[in-house]
Design a protein around this motif. Structure first.
Motif, mmCIF file in Angstrom:
data_model
loop_
_atom_site.group_PDB
_atom_site.id
_atom_site.type_symbol
_atom_site.label_atom_id
_atom_site.label_comp_id
_atom_site.label_asym_id
_atom_site.label_seq_id
_atom_site.Cartn_x
_atom_site.Cartn_y
_atom_site.Cartn_z
ATOM 1 N N PRO A 1 0.468 1.120 -0.235
ATOM 2 C CA PRO A 1 0.501 -0.069 -1.103
ATOM 3 C C PRO A 1 0.430 0.305 -2.581
ATOM 4 C CG PRO A 1 -0.983 -0.430 0.752
ATOM 5 C CD PRO A 1 -0.579 1.010 0.811
ATOM 6 N N HIS A 2 1.274 -0.318 -3.380
ATOM 7 C CA HIS A 2 1.330 -0.020 -4.804
ATOM 8 C C HIS A 2 1.958 -1.198 -5.535
ATOM 9 C CE1 HIS A 2 5.178 1.257 -3.077
ATOM 10 N NE2 HIS A 2 5.710 0.979 -4.255
ATOM 11 N N SER A 3 1.802 -1.231 -6.838
ATOM 12 C CA SER A 3 2.355 -2.322 -7.636
ATOM 13 C C SER A 3 3.114 -1.823 -8.855
ATOM 14 C CB SER A 3 1.222 -3.254 -8.103
ATOM 15 O OG SER A 3 0.341 -2.566 -8.965
ATOM 16 N N SER B 1 2.962 9.594 -2.036
ATOM 17 C CA SER B 1 2.029 8.626 -1.447
ATOM 18 C C SER B 1 2.688 7.824 -0.340
ATOM 19 C CB SER B 1 1.502 7.676 -2.524
ATOM 20 O OG SER B 1 2.534 6.872 -3.062
ATOM 21 N N GLN B 2 4.021 7.835 -0.298
ATOM 22 C CA GLN B 2 4.723 7.124 0.780
ATOM 23 C C GLN B 2 4.353 7.672 2.152
ATOM 24 O OE1 GLN B 2 9.044 8.051 0.782
ATOM 25 N NE2 GLN B 2 8.533 9.553 -0.792
ATOM 26 N N GLY C 1 -3.545 2.281 -9.728
ATOM 27 C CA GLY C 1 -3.208 2.965 -8.485
ATOM 28 C C GLY C 1 -1.976 3.839 -8.610
ATOM 29 N N PHE C 2 -1.217 3.938 -7.524
ATOM 30 C CA PHE C 2 -0.073 4.829 -7.472
ATOM 31 C C PHE C 2 1.207 4.133 -7.938
ATOM 32 C CE2 PHE C 2 -2.414 6.804 -3.679
ATOM 33 C CZ PHE C 2 -3.051 7.713 -4.489
ATOM 34 N N ALA C 3 2.104 4.927 -8.500
ATOM 35 C CA ALA C 3 3.448 4.460 -8.831
ATOM 36 C C ALA C 3 4.460 5.286 -8.054
ATOM 37 C CB ALA C 3 3.725 4.585 -10.334
ATOM 38 N N ARG C 4 5.494 4.621 -7.572
ATOM 39 C CA ARG C 4 6.603 5.283 -6.881
ATOM 40 C C ARG C 4 7.835 5.316 -7.775
ATOM 41 N NH1 ARG C 4 7.068 4.627 -1.475
ATOM 42 N NH2 ARG C 4 8.995 5.806 -1.768
ATOM 43 N N PHE C 5 8.766 6.225 -7.504
ATOM 44 C CA PHE C 5 9.997 6.314 -8.279
ATOM 45 C C PHE C 5 10.920 5.130 -7.996
ATOM 46 C CE2 PHE C 5 9.197 11.045 -8.204
ATOM 47 C CZ PHE C 5 8.895 11.132 -9.554
#
Length: 776
Positions: free
Chosen positions: A88-90, A362-363, A72-76
Motif C-alpha cells: 500500500p502506498h499513496s 516494495s511491490q 511511506g513508500f513511493a513507486r515508479f
C-alpha cells in the motif's frame, strides 16, 4: 571534506505519455518557516487545555492505514499500469528530462508542460500524488526519457563537457546563459504548479547526474584525482536554491544534500532527499545515512546535516529520498536494527525524521508483514485522536474539541482543512463545519537524540510535542432535534481533481475508509440516557448490478433512536464486509453462482439489528456474455456518480462538452475535443477469462482513430495503431462499429489491466461517441 557519491544505480526504466491536465488548485499559503536551530531543539509551547464544560469522549486507538497520503513508500510511474498494486502506498515517483518540456530549440522561454501534466493526471486518477524531479544528465537514459536532456536552446550559448565515467554530457553550470534560463524555468515551474494538489514533493534536480547535485567523479573533491570539477560554484548553486525557494510557497521542495551550495539551503524552505537511505558500504562497512557517532562515514547524509547545523530541518521541511536499491528487498528483514549492508533502519528513520522514500521493490513486500508496517507507520506523521470533547446534548451555539497525538517522526506538512460533521441515523452527514485547525502543529511526541548532542546513551529519546488540543465553535441552529454522531475528516485538495483521492485517516478504531472519523454520539435538542435500543433491520435489500465476479448490493437506511453507525454485510452466515453507507460490493466471486446476502445495522453503542430480508443473486457467466466496463445507460450516472458498471472510478476532463467530462445521451458517451481531453475508467479486475477489448464507437467525421491514444494493462498506443485480428488496424467511421482489440497480441496485461485511459492530445478536433466498452 569534498562532496562524494559512489556509483549510482538508475531506477527501472520509465515510460512517458503526453497530455494536459487541470489547472492549479492548492491549499492556503503557510507562514514562511525560519531555520530550526542545531542541537537539542526547544520544545514547542504547550497547547491549551480542554474546555472543562465539555464531556470527554475517549477514542480507541488502532493501527493507521499503510497508504495514508504524503508518507511511506513511493513507486515508479509506469503509464497505463495499475499504480495501486504491491505494498500500500499513496505516492508515485517520476523523473523528467528538462529537454522534454523546454522543447523549442530557438527559445528557452517556451515551455510545453504536456508530458508532466499527462503523468500527473494519470497518477491522480489512482488517488495518488506525485513526487517529481527534472534532470539534464541521466547515464544511459531511463528507457524513454533521454540520457542527454540538455535543451537544444542551450546549443551555441553554453559550453558542454564530457563525464567519461558515465558517458554523459555536462553543461557548464556556471554559464550565465544557462543560469538565466534555469532561473526562468524555475519561476515558470512555480507559477504553474506551486500548490497543485497532484504534486506532493518536488526534488530540485537540474544539476548533476540524475539531477542529484553531484557529478562524481567530476566533482568538488579534486584532491587526489585527475578529474576536473563540473559542479557549479557555491554562489551559482545558491542562486538556483533561492530561485526555487522564491517560486514555491506551498509545495514542499527537497534537495539532495544538506550542505549543498556551501550550506545555503539551511536558511531556506527546503527539505532534504537522501537517495542512498540506510545503506552501508566500503571496507569496513560504514553507513551513508547515520552520522559518524553511529558508525556512519564522513560523507553520510546526517553527518553532513550535523556539520551545517541542519539536523532539525525536519521541523519545517520534509525528508524524502530512496531506500538504496541494493537493499530494497532486504531493508526491513532485520527490523528494527540492520544486518550487512542494511544499517540500523529504525535509527535511520528516527534520526532523519523520514517522511517518504522511493522503494520500487516494495511491490514484493507482504501486506501483512508486521516489520514493514511498523516502519511505514513510524515514517512521517501517525496521528491518533485520543479524546473528543463535546456536550452529550447540545443545541444552538456549542463547542467541539479534539486532542490529537502524533506517534510518528515528523509533522504533517500541508495545511489541509479539518472538517467536523453531523451524521444522522441513516449514515448521512447532514451538516459540516470547516475548522481553522492546523495539523502542521501536531509535532511528534518524542524525538530521538543524536549521540552528538550528549544528552544520554543511545538510543535516548526526549519529549518534544504534546497531545495537541483543538477547539472550535459551531452553530446547530436549523439542525432537527434527534440523535447524531459527531464525525471529523481531513479534506485532501486532490479530491478536487480525483474522486479516488486517498484520504488522510487517523489511527483510531472508529476511523472509516471514507475519511470520516466517528467521535461519538450527540443529541441535538434534549435527551440522554444509556442507549440499549438496537437499530431497526435494514429494508429493501437488492442488487442493482453484478458481474461474473462481483455483486453490488444496496438497501434502505435503517433507523435508530440515537443513530446508525454502520452496516455488516453477510454472505450466507459469513460476514464479508462493513460499510457506513447503504451500498456494498462483494468481489472475488465465482461466475454463474448463486449467493444469498443479508445486512444488519449497528449503532455506536454496539447494538445490532436483526438481519434484513435475504436477497439471492446469481453472478454472470464468465465470458460468454462479456464483461461490461461501461455501457453508458445512465446507471451509474456519468459523471456525477464517478463510477462505471464495475463499480469503479471513471471520469474525464478538458473536453468541450459536459463541463469537461463529456456528455452521456441516448446510452452513449460523446467526447468533443480540440487537442485536449482525457477519459479514464478503472478496470482493476482480472481479465484472464477474456480475449478482446470491444469498443463500440463512431466519429462525427470519420478518421478519428489518429486523434487519441488508448492505454490499458501496460500498453499505450494511438488508437489507430492497435493491431486487430488478421493484422488490420482500427478505422473509425461515422456509423457505430464494434472494434475488437485482441489483448494478448497488443501486449495488454490481462492479470493487471489497471485503468483504461484515453488521451486526446494529438492535434485532432472532432467528436467521438462511445456506445460501450466491454471485454469479451
Amino acid at each position: 571534506m569534498g562532496a562524494r557519491a559512489g556509483p549510482r544505480r538508475g531506477p527501472a526504466p520509465l515510460r512517458h505519455a503526453t497530455g494536459a491536465g487541470p489547472g492549479r488548485s492548492g491549499p492556503g499559503r503557510p507562514a514562511r518557516p525560519g531555520s530550526p536551530r542545531p542541537g537539542v531543539p526547544p520544545r514547542p509551547a504547550a497547547p491549551a487545555s480542554p474546555d472543562p464544560s465539555l464531556q470527554a469522549h475517549p477514542l480507541a486507538a488502532a493501527p493507521a492505514p499503510l497508504d495514508n497520503p504524503l508518507k511511506g513508500f513511493a513507486r515508479f510511474y509506469w503509464p497505463g499500469s495499475d499504480q495501486n498494486t504491491g505494498y500500500p502506498h499513496s505516492l508515485t515517483w517520476s523523473y523528467f528530462g528538462l529537454s522534454e518540456v523546454m522543447t523549442d530549440p530557438a527559445d528557452c522561454s517556451k515551455i510545453n508542460w504536456s508530458i508532466l501534466d499527462s503523468a500527473l493526471n494519470e497518477i491522480a486518477s489512482y488517488g495518488n500524488q506525485a513526487a517529481v524531479r527534472f534532470y539534464m544528465e541521466y547515464p544511459d537514459g531511463s528507457g524513454t526519457h533521454p540520457a542527454n536532456a540538455i535543451p537544444r536552446c542551450f546549443d551555441g550559448h553554453v559550453p558542454y563537457r564530457t563525464n567519461t565515467r558515465w558517458g554523459t554530457t555536462s553543461p557548464d553550470y556556471d554559464n550565465p546563459y544557462l543560469l538565466d534560463a534555469l532561473d526562468d524555468f524555475i519561476a515558470a515551474f512555480g507559477a504553474r504548479y506551486d500548490g497543485d494538489p497532484r504534486i506532493g514533493f518536488i526534488h530540485l534536480g537540474l544539476i548533476g547526474l540524475w539531477g542529484e547535485w553531484h557529478t562524481w567523479p567530476y566533482d568538488t573533491d579534486t584532491s587526489g584525482d585527475s578529474y576536473p570539477n563540473h559542479m557549479p560554484t557555491d554562489a551559482h548553486a545558491a542562486q538556483l536554491l533561492r530561485a526555487y525557494d522564491a517560486a514555491f510557497d506551498e509545495t514542499k521542495l527537497e534537495l539532495r544534500y544538506p550542505d549543498s551550495a556551501g550550506g545555503a539551503a539551511t536558511g531556506l524552505d527546503l527539505g532534504y532527499h537522501d537517495d542512498s537511505f540506510c545503506f552501508r558500504e566500503g571496507s569496513p562497512l560504514a553507513g551513508v545515512t547515520l552520522p559518524q557517532s553511529l558508525g556512519g562515514a564522513g560523507w553520510a547524509q546526517l553527518q553532513r546535516a550535523l556539520n551545517v547545523g541542519a539536523e532539525n530541518k525536519w521541523i519545517t521541511s520534509s525528508m524524502g529520498g530512496e531506500v538504496r536499491p541494493e537493499i530494497q528487498t532486504s531493508a526491513f528483514a532485520s527490523w528494527p536494527g540492520g544486518s550487512g549492508q542494511v544499517d540500523n533502519m529504525k535509527a535511520c528513520i528516527e534520526l532523519e525524521h523520514t517522511t517518504w522514500k522511493i522503494n520500487e521493490q516494495s511491490q514484493g513486500y507482504a501486506a501483512d508483514d508486521p516489520d514493514v508496517a511498523a516502519a511505514v507507520r513510524l515514517m512521517g506523521y501517525d496521528l491518533t485522536v485520543d479524546n473528543a470533547y463535546f456536550k452529550n446534548t447540545a443545541s444552538g451555539a456549542t463547542n467541539v474539541g479534539v486532542r490529537i497525538s502524533n506517534h510518528g517522526v515528523a509533522p504533517f506538512y500541508y495545511p489541509w482543512t479539518v472538517t467536523l460533521g453531523l451524521r444522522d441515523s441513516a449514515g448521512t452527514v447532514v451538516k459540516t463545519f470547516d475548522t481553522p485547525w492546523d495539523l502542521r502543529t501536531v509535532m511528534p511526541l518524542k524525538i530521538r537524540a543524536f549521540p552528538d548532542w550528549g544528552v544520554g546513551q543511545d538510543p535516548a529519546y526526549r519529549d518534544y510535542g504534546y497531545p495537541q488540543y483543538f477547539q472550535t465553535g459551531v452553530n446547530l441552529s436549523g439542525v432537527p432535534n434527534g440523535g447524531y454522531q459527531w464525525v471529523m475528516r481531513v479534506r485532501s485538495p486532490l479530491e478536487t481533481v480525483s474522486a479516488n483521492a486517498k484520504k488522510l485517516r487517523f489511527a483510531n478504531a472508529t476511523q472509516g475508509a471514507d475519511g470520516w472519523l466517528t467521535l461519538g454520539q450527540v443529541t441535538v435538542g434534549s435527551g440522554g440516557g444509556t442507549d440499549t435500543t438496537p437499530p431497526a433491520a435494514p429494508t429493501g435489500l437488492t442488487s442493482p448490478s453484478r458481474t461474473s465476479g462481483s455483486v453490488t448490493l444496496s438497501w434502505t437506511a435503517a433507523t435508530d433512536n440515537v443513530g446508525v453507525a454502520g452496516y455488516r454485510v453477510h454472505r450466507g452466515s459469513t460476514e464479508v464486509g462493513t460499510t457506513a453507507t447503504t451500498s456494498f460490493t462483494d468481489t472475488g466471486l465465482s461466475p454463474a453462482t448463486a449467493y444469498t446476502y443479508t445486512v444488519k445495522a449497528h449503532d455506536a453503542a454496539g447494538n445490532t439489528s436483526a438481519a434484513s430480508a435475504p436477497v439471492t443473486v446469481t453472478t454472470l457467466p464468465s465470458s460468454t456474455t462479456g464483461l461490461v466496463l461501461d455501457d453508458f445507460d445512465g446507471n451509474p450516472a456519468y459523471p456525477s456518480a464517478a463510477r462505471n458498471d464495475l463499480g469503479k472510478w471513471t471520469g474525464g476532463n478538458c473536453f468541450g462538452n459536459g463541463g469537461g467530462s463529456g456528455v452521456v445521451s441516448g446510452g452513449a458517451l460523446a467526447l468533443r475535443y480540440a487537442n485536449c481531453g482525457w477519459f479514464g475508467s478503472d478496470v482493476h479486475t482480472d481479465l484472464s477469462a477474456y480475449t478482446h477489448l470491444v469498443v463500440r464507437i463512431k466519429g462525427a467525421a470519420g478518421g478519428e482513430q489518429s486523434h487519441f491514444s488508448l492505454g490499458l494493462g501496460g500498453t499505450t498506443k494511438v488508437f489507430g495503431d492497435f493491431t486487430l485480428d488478421g493484422g488490420g488496424h482500427p478505422a473509425i467511421t461515422t456509423a457505430y462499429q464494434d472494434i475488437r482489440i485482441p489483448l494478448a497480441a497488443n501486449g495488454i496485461s490481462r492479470s493487471a489491466p489497471g485503468q483504461l485511459a484515453m488521451g486526446f492530445w494529438y492535434g485532432g478536433n472532432s467528436t467521438v461517441t462511445i456506445d460501450s466498452l466491454t471485454f469479451q
